[in-house]
Write a protein that holds these residues in place. Structure first.
Motif, PDB file in Angstrom:
ATOM      1  N   ASN A  16      41.417 139.962 103.476  1.00 17.66           N
ATOM      2  CA  ASN A  16      41.138 141.377 103.323  1.00 17.66           C
ATOM      3  C   ASN A  16      40.267 141.497 102.079  1.00 17.66           C
ATOM      4  OD1 ASN A  16      41.312 144.129 102.502  1.00 17.66           O
ATOM      5  ND2 ASN A  16      43.123 144.362 103.793  1.00 17.66           N
ATOM      6  N   GLY A  68      52.056 148.202 101.462  1.00 12.59           N
ATOM      7  CA  GLY A  68      51.089 147.432 102.236  1.00 12.59           C
ATOM      8  C   GLY A  68      51.674 146.604 103.357  1.00 12.59           C
ATOM      9  N   ASP A  69      52.736 147.105 103.992  1.00 12.70           N
ATOM     10  CA  ASP A  69      53.267 146.329 105.114  1.00 12.70           C
ATOM     11  C   ASP A  69      52.209 146.214 106.209  1.00 12.70           C
ATOM     12  OD1 ASP A  69      55.595 145.665 103.987  1.00 12.70           O
ATOM     13  OD2 ASP A  69      56.862 147.054 105.117  1.00 12.70           O
ATOM     14  N   VAL A  70      52.163 145.029 106.820  1.00 11.00           N
ATOM     15  CA  VAL A  70      51.125 144.741 107.811  1.00 11.00           C
ATOM     16  C   VAL A  70      51.171 145.731 108.973  1.00 11.00           C
ATOM     17  CG1 VAL A  70      50.245 142.976 109.394  1.00 11.00           C
ATOM     18  CG2 VAL A  70      51.143 142.302 107.161  1.00 11.00           C
ATOM     19  N   ARG A  79      43.899 147.893 109.303  1.00 13.69           N
ATOM     20  CA  ARG A  79      45.019 147.903 108.373  1.00 13.69           C
ATOM     21  C   ARG A  79      44.696 148.786 107.166  1.00 13.69           C
ATOM     22  NH1 ARG A  79      47.503 142.711 105.087  1.00 13.69           N
ATOM     23  NH2 ARG A  79      49.141 143.879 104.020  1.00 13.69           N
ATOM     24  N   ILE A 113      44.125 139.390  99.273  1.00 15.31           N
ATOM     25  CA  ILE A 113      45.263 139.177 100.181  1.00 15.31           C
ATOM     26  C   ILE A 113      44.747 138.791 101.570  1.00 15.31           C
ATOM     27  CG2 ILE A 113      46.568 140.943  98.920  1.00 15.31           C
ATOM     28  CD1 ILE A 113      46.420 142.705 101.450  1.00 15.31           C
ATOM     29  N   TYR A 114      45.616 138.155 102.356  1.00 19.57           N
ATOM     30  CA  TYR A 114      45.299 137.892 103.760  1.00 19.57           C
ATOM     31  C   TYR A 114      45.762 139.072 104.588  1.00 19.57           C
ATOM     32  CZ  TYR A 114      44.242 132.963 102.849  1.00 19.57           C
ATOM     33  OH  TYR A 114      43.683 131.798 102.413  1.00 19.57           O
ATOM     34  N   ASP A 115      45.146 139.211 105.762  1.00 19.57           N
ATOM     35  CA  ASP A 115      45.473 140.384 106.576  1.00 19.57           C
ATOM     36  C   ASP A 115      46.795 140.256 107.323  1.00 19.57           C
ATOM     37  OD1 ASP A 115      44.299 142.795 106.389  1.00 19.57           O
ATOM     38  OD2 ASP A 115      42.476 142.230 107.441  1.00 19.57           O
ATOM     39  N   ASP A 116      47.418 139.077 107.270  1.00 18.62           N
ATOM     40  CA  ASP A 116      48.717 138.940 107.947  1.00 18.62           C
ATOM     41  C   ASP A 116      49.878 138.808 106.960  1.00 18.62           C
ATOM     42  OD1 ASP A 116      48.169 136.457 106.951  1.00 18.62           O
ATOM     43  OD2 ASP A 116      48.464 135.381 108.839  1.00 18.62           O
ATOM     44  N   GLU A 117      49.680 139.229 105.735  1.00 15.07           N
ATOM     45  CA  GLU A 117      50.785 139.183 104.755  1.00 15.07           C
ATOM     46  C   GLU A 117      50.875 140.535 104.058  1.00 15.07           C
ATOM     47  OE1 GLU A 117      49.803 136.060 101.937  1.00 15.07           O
ATOM     48  OE2 GLU A 117      47.954 137.066 101.303  1.00 15.07           O
ATOM     49  N   ASN A 118      52.088 140.909 103.664  1.00 15.09           N
ATOM     50  CA  ASN A 118      52.212 142.150 102.906  1.00 15.09           C
ATOM     51  C   ASN A 118      51.931 141.879 101.420  1.00 15.09           C
ATOM     52  OD1 ASN A 118      54.630 141.301 101.624  1.00 15.09           O
ATOM     53  ND2 ASN A 118      55.882 142.135 103.287  1.00 15.09           N
ATOM     54  N   LEU A 119      51.991 142.916 100.605  1.00 14.71           N
ATOM     55  CA  LEU A 119      51.586 142.768  99.197  1.00 14.71           C
ATOM     56  C   LEU A 119      52.506 141.806  98.439  1.00 14.71           C
ATOM     57  CD1 LEU A 119      50.813 146.560  98.573  1.00 14.71           C
ATOM     58  CD2 LEU A 119      49.112 144.727  98.751  1.00 14.71           C
ATOM     59  N   GLY A 171      38.959 143.853 100.532  1.00 21.75           N
ATOM     60  CA  GLY A 171      39.044 145.028  99.664  1.00 21.75           C
ATOM     61  C   GLY A 171      40.301 145.129  98.830  1.00 21.75           C
ATOM     62  N   ILE A 172      41.259 144.207  99.014  1.00 24.29           N
ATOM     63  CA  ILE A 172      42.547 144.306  98.309  1.00 24.29           C
ATOM     64  C   ILE A 172      42.942 142.978  97.682  1.00 24.29           C
ATOM     65  CG2 ILE A 172      44.957 145.016  98.453  1.00 24.29           C
ATOM     66  CD1 ILE A 172      43.588 147.128  99.787  1.00 24.29           C
ATOM     67  N   ILE A 178      41.907 151.742 102.354  1.00 22.10           N
ATOM     68  CA  ILE A 178      42.792 152.243 101.289  1.00 22.10           C
ATOM     69  C   ILE A 178      43.012 153.744 101.418  1.00 22.10           C
ATOM     70  CG2 ILE A 178      43.221 152.300  98.798  1.00 22.10           C
ATOM     71  CD1 ILE A 178      42.452 149.598  99.263  1.00 22.10           C
ATOM     72  N   ASN A 194      36.396 154.489 102.264  1.00 20.03           N
ATOM     73  CA  ASN A 194      36.960 153.148 102.195  1.00 20.03           C
ATOM     74  C   ASN A 194      38.043 153.098 103.272  1.00 20.03           C
ATOM     75  OD1 ASN A 194      38.620 150.905 101.540  1.00 20.03           O
ATOM     76  ND2 ASN A 194      37.796 150.939  99.460  1.00 20.03           N
TER      77      ASN A 194
END
Lengths: 254, 254
Positions: A16, B90-92, B114, A58-64, A18-19, B19, B16
């Motif tokens: 991701n 940020g949950d997937v 997402r 971050i990756y798009d398949d993981e939460n923060l 942007g994050i 976000i 954006n």
């Protein structure tokens, strides 16, 4: 190997762009607080761009939370620690400094893209693990909090904000005990609280309050081989602490 | 009009798409806490998808704080309030519920993308402004906190987390006074604290502690036309409060 077999790590995920997450890891050397930093470019004369908080996209398949744990492990080797969210940072210009842009160009597909970052923090025992740098971290170092004047990106601001979060937190919960060895002196505990709160605390009031809280227990054991009158050792009384927390007690301010 | 003239609002900014910000606005009706919600779709039988916290994507030329103020104003008309960040979520799967997806398809270019959201919260005087819905908000309503069981997306979780942030905060700073009218009774103040903390507080201890803090001042004026023994009015003593805060006092727990 079958085409259904394990794929290389970097192909399983989509970044991701942007994050990101950044981690403020604080340790205590019995004198002062230290911050865990990664060295990005050891050739740079620019101190700010040279050191950064451990952080990455971050990756798009993981939460923060998952991202924070993964990134910290990938860059510093540190794992299985309790990370708490501090603050999200989203200034429009936060990655636009020239020295940072140069570095971003060497590691990112889209170096000029705006990135919002979510900061995490933790207090760890400085002796409990040996940092091991990998990924884009050239080395991992502990730096005294008081000696840091600037860092890459807005990381100095992130550090300052995390410290504020921690200062509020420690008034509601006595959270610093894992920074000390199992047996510690009241002087060490006093210094720990002073370094976290960033101000002097009256020694007698501090001791009186700690005793009243009944969360430290005096051991029948003294320091050995110290150049001053040896102090008594204490240990944290987890049962009493748990009881206080369950009762909803929340006044640990000094 | 010249081609250098003002451009339509929607062309000045780039969204954006990854976000958003969401706002948890709490008000107090002298009995209980209320939350400001927008109604997205008044035809829906699904209560969860019907109501949401005021929130939207950020623009690429504004920071998170600016976005929170803009979005709140655009959806509810509320402006010039003190917003504080609570938590990033940020949950997937946080926007993947079917009813939410349907709604997203009607308002977003990339409904399946997402989105990570940064939550803000505020305490406001429920009588100080009249909400006026616009943009995708069909209406703006106050709902009692205790009656809300679910909301769109992960907004119920965001609400719960913001409440936790607020509960920690109020122990360090007496932050609820702007929810009361200028003159209030100690009963009203007591009820306010109980609703924020979510538990009963002993009335005598509460009054004793408030008097000791010396941040409320008894007025020479009583309630009129109430069906019980009229109570005395009090007002907030801002000078004493400022003095306490400047001295670093931070024990406002009950």
């Amino acid at each position: 190997m079958s085409i259904f077999g394990a794929m290389p790590h970097q192909n399983r995920h989509t970044l991701n762009n942007g994050i990101s997450v950044d981690c403020v890891i604080l340790g205590f050397d019995f004198e002062k607080l230290q911050v865990l930093l990664i060295e990005r470019d050891s050739d740079s004369d620019d101190q700010a761009s040279r050191y950064a908080l451990p952080g990455d996209l971050i990756y798009d398949d993981e939460n923060l939370n998952q991202a924070a744990h993964r990134v910290l492990k990938e860059l510093t080797g540190l794992e299985n620690i309790f990370l708490e969210q501090s603050h999200a940072h989203g200034d429009v210009e936060r990655t636009k400094r020239e020295s940072d842009q140069k570095w971003l160009e060497s590691v990112r597909d889209e170096p000029s893209l705006r990135v919002i970052t979510v900061a995490y923090y933790s207090l760890v025992n400085i002796n409990a693990f040996k940092p091991s740098p990998s990924n884009f971290a050239k080395s991992v170092v502990w730096k005294p909090l008081g000696e840091i004047e600037d860092l890459a990106f807005d990381h100095f601001e992130i550090l300052t904000q995390a410290r504020r979060t921690l200062q509020a937190k420690i008034k509601l919960k006595p959270i610093g005990f894992n920074l000390l060895p199992e047996k510690f002196t009241l002087s060490q505990l006093h210094k720990l609280y002073e370094s976290i709160l960033g101000r002097e605390l009256d020694k007698r009031n501090f001791r009186r309050k700690m005793m009243k809280l009944d969360i430290v227990e005096r051991l029948d054991e003294k320091q050995i081989g110290v150049p001053h009158k040896p102090s008594n050792f204490y240990k944290f009384n987890i049962e009493n602490y748990q009881k206080l927390i369950e009762e909803g007690y929340d006044n640990f301010g000094f």
